[in-house]
Motif scaffolding. Structure first.
Motif: not given
Length: 208
Positions: A125-146
């Motif tokens: 939980x001290x290291x966070x990673x970023x994930x980008x998902x591409x949808x019809x409305x554009x990219x959606x970025x989420x952050x979650x523990x590594x």
């Protein structure tokens, strides 16, 4: 001349009975969703959710699958991995059968069995990673523990389900099952992550 006409009363022939209205064929698919509590063998409790779908293949037997996601919770060990704030999450996807031991107008009791995929994720939980998902409305970025490590194993499940039929539906279903992980672990013992799963969910009946 007086003509007299005599008419004989004729009894009309009885009409054939009206045909019975056709009985609608019940839907053969059932859906179930609800919160779940996972009590693991190491004494930890996880809170998550279950999603299940099954299809009738006989009057008593339904085949389908169950997806279970146990929410991550903090643990006091990193199992030898580099993680300063370790957390563990439990996941499974099981091909399952539901056999109706009893089925009345008010309730249904089912025997549950399944075989599928079980996973245990170790996160920091001290290291966070970023994930980008591409949808019809554009990219959606989420952050979650590594995720630091992942156990992937066969999983077997056995249990019981009780459904209270509340009118035409939806219905209320409570089920309890044992989910046992098989094989070796990347971290921790299999018995520590095998768990009892209790679910209280809302289900759509087969004839919904």
């Amino acid at each position: 001349m007086l003509l007299v006409r005599v008419c004989r009363a004729q009894t009309p022939a009885p009409l054939p009975p009206d045909p019975a209205p056709p009985t609608p064929a019940p839907a053969r698919t059932v859906l179930l969703v609800g919160p779940s509590v996972l009590a693991a063998g190491d004494g930890r409790t996880y809170f998550g959710a279950d999603w299940a779908m099954a299809r009738l293949v006989s009057p008593r037997l339904a085949l389908g699958f169950t997806l279970s996601i146990g929410g991550r919770r903090a643990v006091d060990t990193a199992y030898g991995f580099r993680a300063t704030a370790p957390a563990v999450g439990l996941y499974s996807l099981v091909a399952s059968s539901r056999y109706a031991l009893a089925n009345t107008t008010r309730c249904r009791v089912e025997l549950l069995n399944g075989l599928g995929y079980g996973a245990v994720g170790l996160f920091d939980r001290d290291r966070m990673g970023t994930t980008t998902t591409y949808t019809r409305n554009g990219p959606v970025t989420s952050t979650q523990p590594v995720r630091v490590a992942l156990n992937e194993q066969w999983l077997v499940e056995a249990g019981m389900a009780f459904t209270a039929k509340l009118g035409r539906g939806p219905w209320l279903t409570a089920q309890l099952s044992r989910r046992q992980l098989l094989g070796g672990q990347t971290f921790g013992p299999s018995a520590g992550f095998s768990h009892w799963a209790g679910t209280l969910g809302v289900g759509l009946p087969y004839n919904w």
